[in-house]
Design an enzyme around this catalytic site. Structure first.
Site, PDB file in Angstrom:
ATOM      1  N   ARG A 238     -39.578  42.978  24.623  1.00 47.58           N
ATOM      2  CA  ARG A 238     -40.001  41.618  24.314  1.00 47.58           C
ATOM      3  C   ARG A 238     -38.897  40.973  23.484  1.00 47.58           C
ATOM      4  O   ARG A 238     -38.261  41.648  22.656  1.00 47.58           O
ATOM      5  CB  ARG A 238     -41.308  41.602  23.501  1.00 47.58           C
ATOM      6  CG  ARG A 238     -42.569  41.979  24.285  1.00 47.58           C
ATOM      7  CD  ARG A 238     -42.982  40.910  25.269  1.00 47.58           C
ATOM      8  NE  ARG A 238     -44.236  41.214  25.954  1.00 47.58           N
ATOM      9  CZ  ARG A 238     -44.337  41.769  27.154  1.00 47.58           C
ATOM     10  NH1 ARG A 238     -43.249  42.115  27.820  1.00 47.58           N
ATOM     11  NH2 ARG A 238     -45.523  41.981  27.711  1.00 47.58           N
ATOM     12  N   GLU A 267     -39.778  31.769  25.588  1.00 45.02           N
ATOM     13  CA  GLU A 267     -39.753  31.809  27.060  1.00 45.02           C
ATOM     14  C   GLU A 267     -40.522  30.643  27.647  1.00 45.02           C
ATOM     15  O   GLU A 267     -41.640  30.373  27.172  1.00 45.02           O
ATOM     16  CB  GLU A 267     -40.324  33.137  27.555  1.00 45.02           C
ATOM     17  CG  GLU A 267     -39.432  34.305  27.159  1.00 45.02           C
ATOM     18  CD  GLU A 267     -39.931  35.662  27.641  1.00 45.02           C
ATOM     19  OE1 GLU A 267     -40.918  35.726  28.392  1.00 45.02           O
ATOM     20  OE2 GLU A 267     -39.327  36.655  27.244  1.00 45.02           O
ATOM     21  N   HIS A 286     -37.752  37.123  32.747  1.00 44.84           N
ATOM     22  CA  HIS A 286     -38.904  38.025  32.509  1.00 44.84           C
ATOM     23  C   HIS A 286     -39.459  38.564  33.843  1.00 44.84           C
ATOM     24  O   HIS A 286     -40.618  38.311  34.191  1.00 44.84           O
ATOM     25  CB  HIS A 286     -40.000  37.305  31.711  1.00 44.84           C
ATOM     26  CG  HIS A 286     -40.899  38.266  30.982  1.00 44.84           C
ATOM     27  ND1 HIS A 286     -41.377  38.053  29.707  1.00 44.84           N
ATOM     28  CD2 HIS A 286     -41.406  39.471  31.355  1.00 44.84           C
ATOM     29  CE1 HIS A 286     -42.135  39.068  29.333  1.00 44.84           C
ATOM     30  NE2 HIS A 286     -42.164  39.941  30.316  1.00 44.84           N
TER      31      HIS A 286
END
Ligand code: NAP
Length: 326
Positions: A238, A267, A286
């Site tokens: 993360r 993000e 991602h």
């Protein structure tokens, strides 16, 4: 009477049919838009189950859902959820481990290889008509095979990375986890070590820890300064596990060879982020688990978990067993 489910992620037709056979489904494709949020607020008071991903669910949201029994996340990471609040409200939280492990490890290795061999940068050179002759040392990459692979977080994905590194690329494997894992040491010839020793000795540092209070900012300026200037950082965990400003500084000033980043502190990453202007960074949006097969398997797993909980059966992937009143 059928139970009410709020779905905030698209499902394939077979999974939708399976869910709709047992529950009344309200679909809210984008619960973070103003319209979606309003629809979510309307639906929550009647909801017995939620299924989706990437939506922060905490005390204020749970307080709107007095009938809620289960939230089935389509992810293995549970950093978006306030698990203590789930426990207080007696709401079960489930995730989707295992089915995404191999695919996420593939992504990690893809980033590692692409960064080491400068695949994206040099493909851009070809694409933009700048391949005028045999490339020289200024464009050379660095070898992967035989180099030392450092894995921070030797869980499911960490072990899948170790397997690739050890068997596929003849890499010595170092890892840092809460504790040593003798079976991992045996299978991959791996060695458990302190974080600072791993950072000092590894040529590739791959992050595969969950985001928790303990791992937030785990890799900061000091940790980056311990890494070899020739080393590459790969983050498939993360974004907030890394101090992004410190990483940018290290990359800009040649204190790190490069970084493969699937995750970011924010993000989608801001389009003006310096990370996007650095040739030695390979950024991906991602996509750790983002293959057709794996996303379908994750969704199937989440549907199974949700339906089990609504039938008062213990779901297979229960994150907070302390809330189970079976
Ligand atoms: P996992 O099996 O639970 O493994 C996590 C490992 O991290 C555990 O082995 C644990 O060590 C270790 N760990 C936890 N806190 C640590 C700390 N403070 N210091 C050192 N090690 C620590 O989880 P997983 O299935 O491999 O998934 C890991 C994470 O990857 C997820 O939580 C998610 O955030 C991320 N992920 C990202 C993507 C993506 O799309 N980029 C996809 C899937 C997963 P011990 O076993 O010793 O306790």
């Amino acid at each position: 009477m059928k139970k009410n489910v709020v779905l905030y992620k698209a499902l394939s037709a077979p999974l939708m049919a399976k869910l709709a056979a047992e529950t009344d489904v309200t679909s809210i494709p984008d619960p973070t838009s103003a319209e979606g949020l309003a629809r979510l607020r309307d639906a929550l008071p009647h909801a017995h189950g939620l299924l989706g991903a990437s939506l922060r669910i905490d005390e204020p949201l749970l307080a709107l859902a007095p009938q809620l029994q289960v939230v089935a996340s389509v992810s293995v990471g549970v950093d978006k959820y306030d698990v203590a609040a789930f426990d207080r409200h007696g709401v079960l939280l489930t995730n989707t481990p295992d089915v995404l492990t191999e695919t996420t490890a593939d992504t990690g290795f893809a980033l590692l290889m692409a960064t080491a061999r400068r695949v994206v940068e040099l493909a851009g050179l070809v694409r933009h008509g700048q391949w005028h002759g045999s490339i020289g040392p200024a464009q050379f990459g660095t070898d992967v095979h035989g180099k030392t692979l450092g894995i921070v977080g030797m869980g499911r994905i960490g072990q899948a990375l170790a397997q690739r590194g050890h068997f596929g690329f003849g890499m010595p494997v170092l890892y840092h986890s809460h504790r040593a894992k003798p079976s991992v040491d045996e299978r991959f010839g791996a060695r458990h070590c302190a974080l600072h020793a791993l950072l000092r000795d590894a040529d590739f540092v791959c992050l595969t820890v969950p985001l928790t209070a303990e791992t937030k900012g785990l890799i900061g300026a000091h940790e980056l300064s311990l890494m070899k200037p020739s080393a590459i950082l790969v983050n498939i965990a993360r974004g907030p596990v890394v101090d992004e400003a410190a990483l940018i500084d290290a990359l800009q000033n040649g204190r790190l060879r490069g970084a493969g980043l699937d995750v970011f502190s924010q993000e989608p990453v801001a389009t003006d982020s310096p990370l996007l202007r650095l040739d030695n960074v390979v950024p991906t949006p991602h996509i750790g688990s983002a293959t057709q097969e794996t996303r379908e398997a994750m969704a199937a797993c989440a549907v199974e978990n949700l339906l089990a909980a609504l039938r008062a059966e213990r779901p297979k992937d229960l994150v907070n067993p302390q809330a189970w009143r079976g």
